[in-house]
Design a protein around this motif. Sequence first.
Motif, PDB file in Angstrom:
ATOM      1  N   GLU A  37      34.825   7.022  58.907  1.00 38.63           N
ATOM      2  CA  GLU A  37      35.364   6.641  57.608  1.00 38.63           C
ATOM      3  C   GLU A  37      36.757   6.050  57.768  1.00 38.63           C
ATOM      4  N   GLY A  38      37.097   5.088  56.927  1.00 38.94           N
ATOM      5  CA  GLY A  38      38.437   4.521  56.928  1.00 38.94           C
ATOM      6  C   GLY A  38      38.409   3.030  56.672  1.00 38.94           C
ATOM      7  N   PHE A  39      39.464   2.543  56.034  1.00 45.77           N
ATOM      8  CA  PHE A  39      39.555   1.131  55.676  1.00 45.77           C
ATOM      9  C   PHE A  39      40.381   0.331  56.668  1.00 45.77           C
ATOM     10  N   SER A  40      41.142   0.997  57.495  1.00 46.88           N
ATOM     11  CA  SER A  40      42.011   0.299  58.442  1.00 46.88           C
ATOM     12  C   SER A  40      41.379   0.329  59.835  1.00 46.88           C
ATOM     13  N   ASP A  41      42.196   0.065  60.832  1.00 49.94           N
ATOM     14  CA  ASP A  41      41.733   0.113  62.216  1.00 49.94           C
ATOM     15  C   ASP A  41      41.457   1.544  62.664  1.00 49.94           C
ATOM     16  N   VAL A  42      42.000   2.535  61.971  1.00 53.95           N
ATOM     17  CA  VAL A  42      41.792   3.936  62.334  1.00 53.95           C
ATOM     18  C   VAL A  42      40.580   4.469  61.572  1.00 53.95           C
ATOM     19  N   LYS A  43      39.641   5.049  62.316  1.00 56.39           N
ATOM     20  CA  LYS A  43      38.436   5.632  61.722  1.00 56.39           C
ATOM     21  C   LYS A  43      38.451   7.137  61.948  1.00 56.39           C
ATOM     22  N   GLU A  44      38.016   7.869  60.950  1.00 57.99           N
ATOM     23  CA  GLU A  44      37.909   9.321  61.072  1.00 57.99           C
ATOM     24  C   GLU A  44      36.444   9.706  61.134  1.00 57.99           C
ATOM     25  N   SER A  45      36.092  10.491  62.135  1.00 54.99           N
ATOM     26  CA  SER A  45      34.725  10.970  62.309  1.00 54.99           C
ATOM     27  C   SER A  45      34.707  12.486  62.196  1.00 54.99           C
ATOM     28  N   LYS A  46      33.829  12.988  61.358  1.00 55.44           N
ATOM     29  CA  LYS A  46      33.635  14.424  61.165  1.00 55.44           C
ATOM     30  C   LYS A  46      32.383  14.787  61.956  1.00 55.44           C
ATOM     31  N   LEU A  47      32.573  15.438  63.107  1.00 54.92           N
ATOM     32  CA  LEU A  47      31.508  15.678  64.070  1.00 54.92           C
ATOM     33  C   LEU A  47      31.083  17.145  64.035  1.00 54.92           C
ATOM     34  N   TRP A  48      29.783  17.395  63.890  1.00 52.17           N
ATOM     35  CA  TRP A  48      29.285  18.767  63.842  1.00 52.17           C
ATOM     36  C   TRP A  48      29.620  19.500  65.135  1.00 52.17           C
ATOM     37  N   TYR A  49      30.169  20.696  65.008  1.00 57.47           N
ATOM     38  CA  TYR A  49      30.395  21.579  66.156  1.00 57.47           C
ATOM     39  C   TYR A  49      29.437  22.765  66.066  1.00 57.47           C
ATOM     40  N   LYS A  50      29.521  23.536  64.990  1.00 55.57           N
ATOM     41  CA  LYS A  50      28.611  24.677  64.786  1.00 55.57           C
ATOM     42  C   LYS A  50      28.214  24.719  63.315  1.00 55.57           C
ATOM     43  N   GLU A  51      26.930  25.002  63.096  1.00 54.96           N
ATOM     44  CA  GLU A  51      26.401  25.056  61.742  1.00 54.96           C
ATOM     45  C   GLU A  51      25.993  26.484  61.403  1.00 54.96           C
ATOM     46  N   ASN A  52      26.318  26.889  60.174  1.00 53.63           N
ATOM     47  CA  ASN A  52      25.890  28.186  59.643  1.00 53.63           C
ATOM     48  C   ASN A  52      26.327  29.347  60.550  1.00 53.63           C
ATOM     49  N   VAL A  53      27.579  29.319  60.970  1.00 57.49           N
ATOM     50  CA  VAL A  53      28.101  30.333  61.880  1.00 57.49           C
ATOM     51  C   VAL A  53      28.825  31.426  61.085  1.00 57.49           C
ATOM     52  N   SER A  54      28.708  32.654  61.568  1.00 53.99           N
ATOM     53  CA  SER A  54      29.510  33.746  61.011  1.00 53.99           C
ATOM     54  C   SER A  54      30.397  34.270  62.136  1.00 53.99           C
ATOM     55  N   PHE A  55      31.467  34.916  61.757  1.00 56.04           N
ATOM     56  CA  PHE A  55      32.422  35.429  62.726  1.00 56.04           C
ATOM     57  C   PHE A  55      32.245  36.944  62.811  1.00 56.04           C
ATOM     58  N   PRO A  56      31.770  37.457  63.948  1.00 55.97           N
ATOM     59  CA  PRO A  56      31.393  38.870  64.051  1.00 55.97           C
ATOM     60  C   PRO A  56      32.562  39.852  64.032  1.00 55.97           C
ATOM     61  N   LYS A  57      33.754  39.380  64.371  1.00 60.50           N
ATOM     62  CA  LYS A  57      34.926  40.260  64.401  1.00 60.50           C
ATOM     63  C   LYS A  57      36.036  39.689  63.535  1.00 60.50           C
ATOM     64  N   ALA A  58      36.770  40.562  62.862  1.00 56.11           N
ATOM     65  CA  ALA A  58      37.958  40.126  62.139  1.00 56.11           C
ATOM     66  C   ALA A  58      39.088  39.952  63.145  1.00 56.11           C
ATOM     67  N   GLY A  59      39.942  38.973  62.916  1.00 59.90           N
ATOM     68  CA  GLY A  59      41.080  38.740  63.796  1.00 59.90           C
ATOM     69  C   GLY A  59      41.292  37.264  64.080  1.00 59.90           C
ATOM     70  N   LYS A  60      42.093  36.992  65.112  1.00 60.53           N
ATOM     71  CA  LYS A  60      42.448  35.608  65.439  1.00 60.53           C
ATOM     72  C   LYS A  60      41.450  35.017  66.434  1.00 60.53           C
ATOM     73  N   TYR A  61      40.870  33.889  66.042  1.00 65.25           N
ATOM     74  CA  TYR A  61      39.972  33.113  66.887  1.00 65.25           C
ATOM     75  C   TYR A  61      40.750  31.906  67.408  1.00 65.25           C
ATOM     76  N   THR A  62      40.389  31.461  68.602  1.00 62.85           N
ATOM     77  CA  THR A  62      40.998  30.269  69.181  1.00 62.85           C
ATOM     78  C   THR A  62      39.898  29.312  69.604  1.00 62.85           C
ATOM     79  N   VAL A  63      40.014  28.064  69.151  1.00 58.98           N
ATOM     80  CA  VAL A  63      39.087  27.011  69.554  1.00 58.98           C
ATOM     81  C   VAL A  63      39.881  25.979  70.347  1.00 58.98           C
ATOM     82  N   SER A  64      39.409  25.674  71.563  1.00 53.41           N
ATOM     83  CA  SER A  64      40.061  24.709  72.445  1.00 53.41           C
ATOM     84  C   SER A  64      39.122  23.536  72.684  1.00 53.41           C
ATOM     85  N   ILE A  65      39.689  22.324  72.680  1.00 52.54           N
ATOM     86  CA  ILE A  65      38.901  21.105  72.824  1.00 52.54           C
ATOM     87  C   ILE A  65      39.501  20.243  73.929  1.00 52.54           C
ATOM     88  N   GLN A  66      38.647  19.757  74.822  1.00 53.89           N
ATOM     89  CA  GLN A  66      39.075  18.899  75.925  1.00 53.89           C
ATOM     90  C   GLN A  66      38.100  17.734  76.032  1.00 53.89           C
TER      91      GLN A  66
END
Length: 163
Positions: A105-134
């Motif tokens: 999506e976007g009208f300029s040279d920059v496009k934004e893509s919303k890419l599926w990572y996980k669908e219908n996920v629940s978090f089994p523990k309360a607290g701080k989660y960390t997601v790292s992307i490379q």
Amino acid sequence: MVKIKNSLLALALLVLCCSCDKQRFFDDYKEFDGTWNKDTVVSFGFEQKDTVSHYNMFVTMRNNKNYPYNNLFLIVQMQQPGTKLVKVDTLEYQMANADGTLMGEGFSDVKESKLWYKENVSFPKAGKYTVSIQQAVRQAGKVTGVQELDGVTEVGLRIETKE
């Protein structure tokens, strides 16, 4: 005076758009100078108290016309609170059409893509989660990864409620 009015109008529109996003649980970006080094890991931390509800998770990419590939490979890791347990996924996304024009999506040279990572996920523990992307992009027929991935301006993580 005109610049001030335009700035205030832009700020008001931004606040209006953001306040209407009822599905958003978490949404954050890390900015790049147009290049994403393969050794740079982008991390997002979020506090989760709800262990019952379900969520959809997305990697959000903003890239410009300098992005040279049709696809994108990512290594995404999610760590649960209070544990060394890490869930690792290797993901592939199509980023350009057959004619080479960027998807997203976007009208300029920059496009934004919303890419599926996980669908219908629940978090089994309360607290701080960390997601790292490379990034793990490789040129066809080559073993070593692309050291500097051009055209990437921002990488983000978005989590939405299912309701």
